[in-house]
Design a protein around this motif. Structure first.
Motif, PDB file in Angstrom:
ATOM      1  N   ILE A 284       0.802  -1.234  -0.095  1.00 15.47           N
ATOM      2  CA  ILE A 284      -0.094  -0.021   0.116  1.00 15.47           C
ATOM      3  C   ILE A 284       0.644   0.990  -0.032  1.00 15.47           C
ATOM      4  N   SER A 285       0.365   2.167  -0.477  1.00 18.17           N
ATOM      5  CA  SER A 285       0.904   3.545  -0.379  1.00 18.17           C
ATOM      6  C   SER A 285       0.523   4.330   0.896  1.00 18.17           C
ATOM      7  N   GLN A 286       0.776   5.669   0.968  1.00 20.88           N
ATOM      8  CA  GLN A 286       0.553   6.283   2.391  1.00 20.88           C
ATOM      9  C   GLN A 286      -1.143   6.160   2.456  1.00 20.88           C
ATOM     10  N   PRO A 287      -1.590   5.701   3.504  1.00 16.12           N
ATOM     11  CA  PRO A 287      -3.134   5.590   3.709  1.00 16.12           C
ATOM     12  C   PRO A 287      -3.820   6.996   3.891  1.00 16.12           C
ATOM     13  N   GLN A 288      -4.825   7.322   3.387  1.00 13.03           N
ATOM     14  CA  GLN A 288      -5.490   8.398   3.640  1.00 13.03           C
ATOM     15  C   GLN A 288      -6.918   7.993   3.881  1.00 13.03           C
ATOM     16  N   PRO A 289      -7.585   8.775   4.716  1.00 16.38           N
ATOM     17  CA  PRO A 289      -9.174   8.805   5.065  1.00 16.38           C
ATOM     18  C   PRO A 289      -9.966   8.524   3.950  1.00 16.38           C
ATOM     19  N   VAL A 290     -10.638   7.386   3.622  1.00 18.59           N
ATOM     20  CA  VAL A 290     -11.434   7.166   2.616  1.00 18.59           C
ATOM     21  C   VAL A 290     -12.860   6.697   3.007  1.00 18.59           C
ATOM     22  N   SER A 291     -13.828   7.289   2.383  1.00 18.32           N
ATOM     23  CA  SER A 291     -15.319   6.703   2.674  1.00 18.32           C
ATOM     24  C   SER A 291     -15.251   5.359   2.187  1.00 18.32           C
ATOM     25  N   LEU A 292     -15.768   4.477   3.200  1.00 15.74           N
ATOM     26  CA  LEU A 292     -15.954   3.211   3.011  1.00 15.74           C
ATOM     27  C   LEU A 292     -17.065   2.884   1.953  1.00 15.74           C
ATOM     28  N   ALA A 293     -18.125   3.625   2.203  1.00 15.75           N
ATOM     29  CA  ALA A 293     -19.337   3.683   1.313  1.00 15.75           C
ATOM     30  C   ALA A 293     -18.974   3.633  -0.217  1.00 15.75           C
ATOM     31  N   ALA A 294     -18.111   4.624  -0.499  1.00 16.71           N
ATOM     32  CA  ALA A 294     -17.703   5.137  -1.750  1.00 16.71           C
ATOM     33  C   ALA A 294     -16.896   4.049  -2.412  1.00 16.71           C
ATOM     34  N   LEU A 295     -15.930   3.487  -1.588  1.00 15.89           N
ATOM     35  CA  LEU A 295     -14.966   2.204  -2.201  1.00 15.89           C
ATOM     36  C   LEU A 295     -15.808   1.123  -2.372  1.00 15.89           C
ATOM     37  N   ILE A 296     -16.942   0.752  -1.690  1.00 16.86           N
ATOM     38  CA  ILE A 296     -17.531  -0.572  -1.907  1.00 16.86           C
ATOM     39  C   ILE A 296     -18.533  -0.102  -3.219  1.00 16.86           C
ATOM     40  N   GLN A 297     -19.196   1.015  -3.269  1.00 13.78           N
ATOM     41  CA  GLN A 297     -19.923   1.304  -4.772  1.00 13.78           C
ATOM     42  C   GLN A 297     -18.892   1.566  -5.765  1.00 13.78           C
ATOM     43  N   ARG A 324     -15.297   6.151   7.785  1.00 11.05           N
ATOM     44  CA  ARG A 324     -14.124   6.336   6.816  1.00 11.05           C
ATOM     45  C   ARG A 324     -13.109   5.127   7.310  1.00 11.05           C
ATOM     46  N   VAL A 325     -12.152   4.736   6.442  1.00 13.72           N
ATOM     47  CA  VAL A 325     -11.186   3.817   6.852  1.00 13.72           C
ATOM     48  C   VAL A 325      -9.850   4.523   6.245  1.00 13.72           C
ATOM     49  N   HIS A 326      -8.597   4.421   6.841  1.00 10.23           N
ATOM     50  CA  HIS A 326      -7.472   5.029   6.383  1.00 10.23           C
ATOM     51  C   HIS A 326      -6.712   3.872   5.732  1.00 10.23           C
ATOM     52  N   ALA A 327      -7.042   4.170   4.352  1.00 10.10           N
ATOM     53  CA  ALA A 327      -6.416   3.181   3.465  1.00 10.10           C
ATOM     54  C   ALA A 327      -5.897   3.789   2.312  1.00 10.10           C
ATOM     55  N   CYS A 425     -21.621 -19.017   0.994  1.00  7.52           N
ATOM     56  CA  CYS A 425     -20.293 -18.605   1.678  1.00  7.52           C
ATOM     57  C   CYS A 425     -20.529 -17.062   2.176  1.00  7.52           C
ATOM     58  N   GLU A 426     -19.526 -16.856   3.268  1.00  8.98           N
ATOM     59  CA  GLU A 426     -19.699 -15.432   3.635  1.00  8.98           C
ATOM     60  C   GLU A 426     -18.249 -15.324   3.928  1.00  8.98           C
ATOM     61  N   ALA A 427     -17.769 -14.021   3.486  1.00  8.61           N
ATOM     62  CA  ALA A 427     -16.397 -13.403   3.589  1.00  8.61           C
ATOM     63  C   ALA A 427     -16.601 -12.343   4.579  1.00  8.61           C
ATOM     64  N   ARG A 428     -15.581 -12.246   5.668  1.00 10.06           N
ATOM     65  CA  ARG A 428     -15.759 -11.141   6.338  1.00 10.06           C
ATOM     66  C   ARG A 428     -14.340 -10.503   6.479  1.00 10.06           C
ATOM     67  N   VAL A 429     -14.407  -9.000   6.127  1.00 16.01           N
ATOM     68  CA  VAL A 429     -13.286  -8.203   6.133  1.00 16.01           C
ATOM     69  C   VAL A 429     -13.537  -7.291   7.397  1.00 16.01           C
ATOM     70  N   LEU A 430     -12.610  -7.323   8.248  1.00 19.97           N
ATOM     71  CA  LEU A 430     -12.572  -6.635   9.680  1.00 19.97           C
ATOM     72  C   LEU A 430     -11.400  -5.454   9.309  1.00 19.97           C
ATOM     73  N   LEU A 431     -11.852  -4.141   9.471  1.00 21.75           N
ATOM     74  CA  LEU A 431     -10.985  -3.233   9.221  1.00 21.75           C
ATOM     75  C   LEU A 431     -11.188  -1.868  10.104  1.00 21.75           C
ATOM     76  N   PRO A 432      -9.908  -1.196  10.783  1.00 23.32           N
ATOM     77  CA  PRO A 432      -9.983  -0.189  11.452  1.00 23.32           C
ATOM     78  C   PRO A 432     -10.632   0.909  10.877  1.00 23.32           C
ATOM     79  N   CYS A 433     -11.610   1.454  11.653  1.00 23.86           N
ATOM     80  CA  CYS A 433     -12.372   2.698  10.999  1.00 23.86           C
ATOM     81  C   CYS A 433     -12.668   3.759  12.133  1.00 23.86           C
TER      82      CYS A 433
END
Length: 439
Positions: A284-297, A324-327, A425-433
């Motif tokens: 990854i490059s330098q993480p930035q605050p990103v809207s999680l809803a926008a990323l999923i969309q 938001r997530v830092h990503a 099947c169920e996939a789960r992604v746990l992220l700091p937010c």
């Protein structure tokens, strides 16, 4: 960073040494000090009890002795002293007049106390005194008890002797039990800590060795993937271009069918090359605050362009834009694209994406499908291995989930796969937010 340095840095359980030196050893020292204080208090209590025993004996015969002295009945005085002497652990009993001269005695006694300062204090104050003394070559504990007549006048005093070692013997067993018990507890505690230290350090060394081997393997696979991708990229571009030109030149049905098949295989290989490049990229490059809803969309839009009209439905339950997530947005979007692509390929009719938040500044992206589910013998660790796939040969590269796991791990998250009770099947992604407001 070398392998040896990583092993020393990671496997060294400094917290255990700190726990030993700053908690366990002071605790043992304090408990030892507490036992010492308690034993000293017990010793004083035991000495006091033994003194009280002698005092009770003296009080029991003081009045009869007083009557016998007043009547000058020395035989009766001697009888009382002989009776006291027969009581266990009394080694001497004697009666003196107010001048310190011996009247009667039984057992180990002093013959003349006329020059004794302690006897003089008893006569002058009329109060009881005691001390450790040497009598007839023996160390004894002597108690001097005043003898008064019925009017309260001092007419003499008696001396009761008990061996000094009796006081030590009565306490030594308790002292031995206390220190032996403390030693056993201390030894057991240190042994448990030592064993735990050894086992923890060994386990950490095994874990870091495994992690290093995994990193080395992933690095080697990444390097190989990058080389293969670059070597295949140019020829595939040439093949695709020539097949397109031939398809434009030869319009008969058979030529079109054959050339379409060639272009389809080239497109599949091109996707494989792209996945190899995705896998071999830096995390990854330098993480930035990103809207999680926008990323999923964005990930959903990218995947839906690949789907046919009969593709499963993709249902999104998006969070608020403030979550938001830092990503690294592009890398995390790539992980979500691969995750959604896998789910859509496995689903029968529907794929759902839900986002849940926990109370510890973390969010969970849940991607569930209604497909056949995972093989019962498969685990998340096995399925995220590069080039591991449950799809038929020729339908999967085995890199999609590996890319997902690689990117999620680089974002300090956790990725898991499991079958749903209702199927699929169920996939789960746990992220700091975090939830932030637009400024």
């Amino acid at each position: 960073m070398t392998k040896r340095y990583i092993l020393q840095r990671v496997a060294s359980p400094s917290w255990q040494r700190a726990f030993l030196f700053y908690l366990v050893l002071p605790l043992l020292a304090l408990s030892g000090a507490a036992i010492g204080v308690a034993l000293e208090q017990a010793r004083e209590f035991q000495d006091e009890r033994l003194r009280d025993d002698l005092e009770l004996v003296g009080r029991a015969i003081r009045l009869p002795l007083s009557d016998a002295l007043l009547s000058d009945d020395i035989a009766r005085v001697q009888a009382h002293l002989d009776a006291v002497f027969e009581i266990g652990r009394v080694y001497g009993a004697s009666v003196y007049d107010t001048n310190g001269e011996l009247v009667a005695a039984a057992g180990v006694t002093e013959r003349d106390l006329s020059e004794s300062l302690l006897a003089e204090q008893v006569v002058l104050t009329g109060e009881q005194r005691d001390s450790y003394r040497e009598v007839a070559g023996r160390d004894v504990f002597s108690q001097f008890i005043p003898v008064n007549d019925r009017a309260g006048r001092l007419i003499g005093f008696m001396q009761l002797n008990r061996r000094a070692e009796d006081f030590e013997q009565s306490f030594s067993q308790l002292e031995r039990i206390a220190w032996v018990s403390w030693s056993i507890v201390a030894l057991a505690l240190v042994s448990i800590l030592g064993l735990g230290y050894y086992r923890t350090r060994r386990q950490q060394q095994l874990e870091i060795s495994t992690r290093l081997r995994e990193h080395e393997k992933m690095a080697a696979i990444g390097q190989l993937s990058r080389g293969v991708a670059h070597e295949l990229g140019a020829p595939l571009t040439v093949i695709a271009g020539r097949a397109k030109r031939l398809q434009e030149r030869h319009t008969d049905a058979e030529s079109q069918r054959q050339l379409s098949a060639i272009r389809g295989q080239v497109e599949r290989l091109t996707k494989l090359v792209q996945q190899l490049l995705d896998f071999s990229r830096t995390p990854i490059s330098q993480p930035q605050p990103v809207s999680l809803a926008a990323l999923i969309q964005q990930a959903a839009n990218a995947v839906q362009h690949e789907q046919t009209d009969r593709a499963p439905d993709l249902i999104l339950d998006l969070p608020t834009p403030e979550l938001r997530v830092h990503a690294d947005g592009s890398r995390l979007e790539l992980a979500l694209v691969n995750l959604l692509r896998n789910a859509l390929q496995a689903a029968a009719a529907q794929v759902r994406v839900d986002v849940k938040t926990t109370g510890s500044d973390r969010c969970v992206i849940v991607v569930s499908d209604d497909g056949p589910g995972l093989p019962q013998s498969s685990t998340t660790e096995q399925l995220v291995e590069p080039f591991t796939t449950t799809k038929p040969i020729g339908e999967g590269t085995g890199l999609g989930l590996a890319i997902v796991a690689h990117i999620i791990d680089a974002h300090a998250g956790r990725f898991t796969l499991q079958n749903r009770p209702e199927g699929g099947c169920e996939a789960r992604v746990l992220l700091p937010c975090e939830i932030t407001k637009e400024s």
